[in-house]
Design an enzyme around this catalytic site. Structure first.
Site, mmCIF file in Angstrom:
data_model
loop_
_atom_site.group_PDB
_atom_site.id
_atom_site.type_symbol
_atom_site.label_atom_id
_atom_site.label_comp_id
_atom_site.label_asym_id
_atom_site.label_seq_id
_atom_site.Cartn_x
_atom_site.Cartn_y
_atom_site.Cartn_z
ATOM 1 N N GLU A 99 -59.002 -10.981 48.657
ATOM 2 C CA GLU A 99 -58.782 -11.705 47.396
ATOM 3 C C GLU A 99 -59.935 -11.466 46.430
ATOM 4 O O GLU A 99 -61.043 -11.130 46.850
ATOM 5 C CB GLU A 99 -58.692 -13.217 47.677
ATOM 6 C CG GLU A 99 -57.314 -13.809 47.545
ATOM 7 C CD GLU A 99 -56.747 -13.839 46.129
ATOM 8 O OE1 GLU A 99 -57.145 -13.023 45.268
ATOM 9 O OE2 GLU A 99 -55.872 -14.683 45.886
ATOM 10 N N ASP A 100 -59.654 -11.659 45.147
ATOM 11 C CA ASP A 100 -60.727 -11.566 44.154
ATOM 12 C C ASP A 100 -61.543 -12.849 44.100
ATOM 13 O O ASP A 100 -62.762 -12.832 44.060
ATOM 14 C CB ASP A 100 -60.159 -11.208 42.763
ATOM 15 C CG ASP A 100 -59.022 -12.124 42.316
ATOM 16 O OD1 ASP A 100 -58.616 -13.030 43.065
ATOM 17 O OD2 ASP A 100 -58.528 -11.928 41.184
ATOM 18 N N ASP A 103 -60.140 -20.317 44.164
ATOM 19 C CA ASP A 103 -60.438 -21.436 43.277
ATOM 20 C C ASP A 103 -59.850 -22.697 43.915
ATOM 21 O O ASP A 103 -60.502 -23.328 44.752
ATOM 22 C CB ASP A 103 -59.842 -21.123 41.893
ATOM 23 C CG ASP A 103 -60.193 -22.150 40.851
ATOM 24 O OD1 ASP A 103 -61.104 -22.964 41.093
ATOM 25 O OD2 ASP A 103 -59.569 -22.156 39.767
ATOM 26 N N PHE A 152 -64.936 -19.934 34.086
ATOM 27 C CA PHE A 152 -63.941 -18.871 34.117
ATOM 28 C C PHE A 152 -64.647 -17.519 34.022
ATOM 29 O O PHE A 152 -65.357 -17.252 33.060
ATOM 30 C CB PHE A 152 -62.950 -19.036 32.955
ATOM 31 C CG PHE A 152 -61.761 -18.147 33.087
ATOM 32 C CD1 PHE A 152 -60.721 -18.451 33.948
ATOM 33 C CD2 PHE A 152 -61.693 -16.957 32.360
ATOM 34 C CE1 PHE A 152 -59.625 -17.611 34.079
ATOM 35 C CE2 PHE A 152 -60.599 -16.116 32.481
ATOM 36 C CZ PHE A 152 -59.571 -16.437 33.344
ATOM 37 N N ARG A 165 -60.086 -6.417 33.546
ATOM 38 C CA ARG A 165 -60.074 -6.140 34.984
ATOM 39 C C ARG A 165 -60.951 -4.935 35.325
ATOM 40 O O ARG A 165 -61.432 -4.790 36.440
ATOM 41 C CB ARG A 165 -58.641 -5.846 35.469
ATOM 42 C CG ARG A 165 -57.706 -7.036 35.401
ATOM 43 C CD ARG A 165 -56.446 -6.724 36.198
ATOM 44 N NE ARG A 165 -55.336 -7.614 35.885
ATOM 45 C CZ ARG A 165 -55.119 -8.787 36.466
ATOM 46 N NH1 ARG A 165 -55.944 -9.249 37.376
ATOM 47 N NH2 ARG A 165 -54.078 -9.518 36.141
HETATM 48 P P1 5GP Z 1 -56.216 -20.428 43.556
HETATM 49 O O1 5GP Z 1 -54.834 -20.415 44.130
HETATM 50 O O2 5GP Z 1 -57.317 -20.338 44.571
HETATM 51 O O3 5GP Z 1 -56.429 -21.599 42.610
HETATM 52 O O4 5GP Z 1 -56.257 -19.237 42.556
HETATM 53 C C1 5GP Z 1 -56.682 -17.996 42.807
HETATM 54 C C2 5GP Z 1 -56.281 -17.122 41.640
HETATM 55 O O5 5GP Z 1 -56.533 -17.760 40.379
HETATM 56 C C3 5GP Z 1 -57.131 -15.888 41.640
HETATM 57 O O6 5GP Z 1 -56.548 -14.878 42.425
HETATM 58 C C4 5GP Z 1 -57.205 -15.563 40.162
HETATM 59 O O7 5GP Z 1 -56.103 -14.789 39.794
HETATM 60 C C5 5GP Z 1 -57.122 -16.896 39.453
HETATM 61 N N1 5GP Z 1 -58.461 -17.408 39.077
HETATM 62 C C6 5GP Z 1 -59.110 -18.479 39.586
HETATM 63 N N2 5GP Z 1 -60.333 -18.634 39.008
HETATM 64 C C7 5GP Z 1 -60.450 -17.623 38.118
HETATM 65 C C8 5GP Z 1 -61.494 -17.216 37.206
HETATM 66 O O8 5GP Z 1 -62.585 -17.794 37.089
HETATM 67 N N3 5GP Z 1 -61.243 -16.102 36.459
HETATM 68 C C9 5GP Z 1 -60.076 -15.407 36.530
HETATM 69 N N4 5GP Z 1 -59.963 -14.341 35.762
HETATM 70 N N5 5GP Z 1 -59.080 -15.755 37.370
HETATM 71 C C10 5GP Z 1 -59.265 -16.855 38.161
#
Ligand code: 5GP
Length: 181
Positions: A99-100, A103, A152, A165
């Site tokens: 994963e990137d 959150d 963010f 990206r």
């Molecule tokens: P989660 O399901 O953990 O809330 O979300 C993960 C996804 O939310 C990540 O794969 C990403 O696409 C997006 N995301 C969460 N935080 C950030 C952030 O700080 N920047 C960006 N660009 N995307 C985020």
């Protein structure tokens, strides 16, 4: 050109490269003789996945999954929809999800449950970034590149409105970028 939109760099390209090698070493030890299926979560994980797999000295296979959250742009309902499923049968396989960023944790909680339901032998997570303050669901990655504050971030796979990206580092956007949209 993209650099003019960045307020500050949080993690440099060099720091990311060093950390990928460190994580790769750990993963090499832990996945020797397991032929793991390395699952990239599109699209954000692509640059990190490309680097991390080249740091792992073991037989492995690749697949990709694309998921999206229901809800509008700012408020996620927490439900996850499969946009592109794996091509591989995961039954009995050792899975490593790439994963990137984590959150809220909802995306990964959904994927881990799904792969366990499909009878994977093991499911582990490697994430480039972790934002622990954003967590809504109780889930932790097994391998973490860097912790980031509750801001963010963009770059190295992470987008704002599909842009940035391809930035080779992790940064925070200038407020003017959001205001002009
Ligand atoms: P989660 O399901 O953990 O809330 O979300 C993960 C996804 O939310 C990540 O794969 C990403 O696409 C997006 N995301 C969460 N935080 C950030 C952030 O700080 N920047 C960006 N660009 N995307 C985020």
């Amino acid at each position: 050109m993209l650099e003019k939109d960045i307020e500050r760099v949080l993690i440099t390209q060099e720091e990311i490269q060093v950390r990928c090698k460190e994580l790769g070493k750990e993963l090499t030890e832990n996945y020797q003789d397991k032929n793991p299926l390395v699952v990239g979560v599109l699209k954000g994980a692509v640059p990190f996945m490309a680097d991390i797999i080249r740091s792992i000295d073991a037989y492995l296979e690749l697949d990709f999954m694309d998921v999206s959250s229901y809800g509008n742009a700012t408020v996620s309902s927490g439900e996850v929809k499969i946009v592109k499923d794996l091509d591989t049968n995961v039954e009995g396989r050792d899975l490593l999800i790439v994963e990137d960023i984590i959150d809220s944790g909802r995306t990964l909680a959904y994927l881990v449950d799904l792969f366990k339901y499909r009878k994977a032998n093991s499911v582990k997570i490697v994430t480039l970034l972790d934002k622990p303050e954003g967590r809504v669901v109780d889930i932790e990655a097994d391998y973490i590149g860097f912790n980031v504050p509750n801001e963010f971030v963009v770059g190295y796979g992470l987008d704002y409105a599909e842009a940035y990206r391809n930035l080779p580092y992790i940064g925070v956007l200038k407020p003017s970028v959001y205001q002009s949209n």
